[in-house]
Design an enzyme around this catalytic site. Structure first.
Site, PDB file in Angstrom:
ATOM      1  N   ASP A 181      11.167  40.514 -52.107  1.00  0.00           N
ATOM      2  CA  ASP A 181      12.109  39.507 -51.447  1.00  0.00           C
ATOM      3  C   ASP A 181      11.733  38.174 -51.563  1.00  0.00           C
ATOM      4  O   ASP A 181      10.745  37.878 -51.020  1.00  0.00           O
ATOM      5  CB  ASP A 181      12.674  40.020 -50.211  1.00  0.00           C
ATOM      6  N   HIS A 202      10.179  49.923 -53.191  1.00  0.00           N
ATOM      7  CA  HIS A 202      10.655  48.898 -52.485  1.00  0.00           C
ATOM      8  C   HIS A 202       9.741  48.171 -51.551  1.00  0.00           C
ATOM      9  O   HIS A 202       8.642  48.879 -50.880  1.00  0.00           O
ATOM     10  CB  HIS A 202      11.454  49.780 -51.363  1.00  0.00           C
ATOM     11  N   GLU A 216       9.675  45.889 -56.155  1.00  0.00           N
ATOM     12  CA  GLU A 216      10.913  45.136 -55.543  1.00  0.00           C
ATOM     13  C   GLU A 216      10.391  44.067 -54.544  1.00  0.00           C
ATOM     14  O   GLU A 216       9.212  44.513 -53.690  1.00  0.00           O
ATOM     15  CB  GLU A 216      12.028  45.971 -54.788  1.00  0.00           C
ATOM     16  N   HIS A 243      11.126  39.374 -46.272  1.00  0.00           N
ATOM     17  CA  HIS A 243      12.108  40.064 -46.454  1.00  0.00           C
ATOM     18  C   HIS A 243      13.228  39.873 -45.256  1.00  0.00           C
ATOM     19  O   HIS A 243      14.290  39.569 -45.321  1.00  0.00           O
ATOM     20  CB  HIS A 243      11.882  41.666 -46.113  1.00  0.00           C
TER      21      HIS A 243
END
Lengths: 317, 299
Positions: free
Chosen positions: B74, B45, B72, B87
């Protein structure tokens, strides 16, 4: 030799052998668990009498990478790592409790907004601590009391931002017989000025960490004033080697004072910092450099890695 | 001799390229094997945010170095329409600036620096999606989050690098809506449908739709409580040839069997997720998870 003497000798040898085996086993087990096989007494002794083979490591706000900064979990994590000192920051609640918190507001690290002194302890305990990605965790803000409870007999504490609460912090430590386990950060004022402030709990036995600025005007006066005071560490920060305080590093050591250097970020140590050590793989050029400059304590944001490095260099048990 | 040296100069880049292809081949083969290999995949993450600023190139490099399977990220659009990584809705928490990403051009954002998890300024910069793709080509899978409103820009950049097959997009939408709105633009990438379980019959209907009507090799379940009936269908999902993706970050995704629990009870968190059929885990503690999986023979 008489039979009785031989028997006695054998028993003694057996006991010595048994002790050796169990201590090796304990060492091996401790190495595996990464726990320092150093007792709190030896930690305190290394604090009072700096030695080359035991440079002390202070973990800045505990293990904030794996638990919320300044939480009990971050403290427990560094105890388990075998770190010597956990640094913490003090604040006070509305109803007078000492809590562990760095910022002037709770916004960044807790699920609330405002100053810690806006809330009672109970109200703060209703909130949660956030992790380094800004997400709520199951952890709560600790009190200084809870912190000292967990540290007793296990790790030294460096109390930062606690100068306003000098007497209260020491009251708590004294109550638990933990005075010798703590280092109190104080601003860069002369010993005389400090004594004139009249702290009830000031004594020549309290371990002080004197934070001096890179170019403070009365630098010489301040450092000289602590010459001869046994329980003293000087804590300089410098953005470059041309800062005034930089030439004082060897002098501080020659006065028998401890030397606390931060590896935290580049303007504390003229670019010889933690991230450079890890990201550029330049441990000798950073931590090694701080050691060369005479550091008796190194404060870091990478406690696990620094411990590994110092152990490799035989600068830490 | 000279010809030999010349030959080496020509062929070495191919070997290097081949090495990268081998890594990607491995990752894609695992992603598509329906869990038959027993190998559990790890997605980190926001990268390794504990040891580098979240969503930074360093955070991703750390994952590559450790052999993590996926990161991951964003994504958001700058004022001048460049895809960058961020994010939050504002840049305040993670950078030395304030405001929205869309308030600034890329060159203005590049003047800022990223902050680390305790809010201290580092030397790292906000990366562009472009830079991330360059860093990661052939090395690690990339799950792109916050993609829906800027999908065309994201896909355009990915196509430029020839990296659609390295990307993962997840979404909660049903097959009809997906086919109408996303299927075409995401062609060539790996799409994973996510079932946000409610604990009632709608879970089963949605799951049936996912398994029947999506071209995917992975199905993701997300559940606030750990006793929803649909979780027990993980065995069936695997039998039908899909890998099963669970999130271990945040209790609201896994009924409390999360990374936080893993701090003191590995069996109760990661152990439980594996027992309940997970073979891809999306985590905030990728290295702790990696260690656990290695010790338990799942790597």
């Amino acid at each position: 030799m008489k039979l009785k003497s031989i028997l006695k000798l054998r028993i003694v040898l057996l006991i010595i052998f048994g002790l050796f085996v169990s201590s090796s086993a304990l060492q091996a087990q401790n190495q595996k668990k990464n726990i320092s096989s150093v007792s709190i007494e030896r930690l305190i002794s290394a604090l009072h009498n700096p030695r080359k083979n035991h440079i002390l490591i202070s973990s800045h706000r505990g293990d904030w990478r794996n638990a919320p900064e300044n939480s009990l979990q971050s403290l427990k994590n560094v105890v388990a790592m075998g770190i010597d000192i956990c640094e913490l920051d003090l604040k006070k609640t509305k109803d007078g409790h000492l809590v562990i918190l760095h910022d002037n507001t709770i916004d960044r690290t807790m699920t609330g907004k405002g100053k810690p002194s806006d809330f009672t302890l109970e109200e703060l305990k209703d909130m949660w601590l956030k992790d380094g990605a800004g997400h709520k965790t199951q952890h709560k803000i600790p009190t200084f009391d809870e912190f000292t409870e967990v540290s007793k007999g296990k790790i030294l504490l460096c109390v930062d931002k606690g100068f306003d609460y000098f007497d209260e912090a020491l009251d708590n430590l004294k109550k638990k017989n933990m005075e010798s386990q703590a280092i109190i950060n104080i601003p860069g004022i002369t010993l005389d000025s400090l004594k004139k402030l009249g702290f009830r709990n000031y004594s020549d036995n309290v371990m002080l960490n004197v934070i001096v600025s890179p170019n403070q005007k009365d630098l010489s006066k301040v450092i000289e004033s602590y010459r001869g005071r046994k329980r003293t560490i000087i804590h300089p920060t410098f953005a470059s080697e041309s800062d005034l305080v930089f030439e004082w590093l060897p002098v501080i050591r020659s006065y028998g004072l401890g030397l606390w250097l931060n590896a935290l970020w580049p303007d504390h140590n003229a670019g010889h910092n933690d991230d450079r050590a890890i990201e550029k793989n330049e441990t000798n050029e950073t931590w090694g450099w701080l050691v060369q400059k005479g550091a008796t304590v190194i404060q870091t944001d990478r406690p696990k890695n620094l411990l590994e490095y110092l152990r490799k260099k035989k600068l830490h048990p | 001799m000279r010809n030999l040296i010349l030959l080496l100069f020509i062929t070495i880049p191919f070997f290097a390229g081949a090495q990268n292809n081998a890594r990607l081949d491995f990752l894609l083969s695992k992603l598509n094997d329906g869990g038959k290999s027993n190998y559990v995949m790890i997605f980190a993450h926001r990268g390794d945010w504990r040891n580098a600023p979240e969503n930074s190139l360093q955070a991703f490099q750390n994952c590559i170095d450790a052999g993590i399977d996926g990161i991951e990220i964003d994504v958001q659009l700058t004022k001048d329409s460049v895809v960058v990584l961020m994010h939050d809705d504002t840049i305040d928490r993670t950078t030395t600036g304030i405001g929205k990403v869309s308030d600034y051009t890329l060159s203005e954002l590049k003047k800022l620096r990223l902050k680390n998890p305790i809010g201290v300024v580092t030397r790292h910069e906000i990366p562009t999606f472009d830079e991330v793709l360059e860093l990661t080509k052939g090395k690690i899978l990339i799950q792109v989050d916050k993609w829906q409103t800027i999908k065309e820009s994201v896909v355009k950049t990915a196509l430029k690098h020839g990296m659609m097959n390295q990307l993962i997009f997840r979404g909660t939408t049903g097959s009809k809506h997906f086919n109408e709105n996303y299927a075409t633009v995401l062609k060539g990438a790996n799409y994973i449908p996510v079932l946000v379980c409610k604990g009632n019959n709608s879970d089963d209907e949605k799951l049936n739709d996912f398994m029947k009507n999506f071209k995917t090799s992975v199905i993701s379940l997300s559940f606030k409580k750990d006793d929803y009936q649909v979780i027990n269908r993980a065995v069936e999902i695997k039998k039908k040839g899909f890998r099963v993706w669970y999130n271990s970050m945040w209790a609201e995704f896994n009924g409390g069997h999360d990374d936080e629990m893993a701090e003191y009870d590995l069996e109760g968190s990661y152990g439980w997720l594996l027992k309940k059929g997970a073979n891809i885990i999306f985590s905030d503690r990728p290295f702790l998870l990696l260690n656990y999986l290695k010790v338990n023979g799942r790597r």
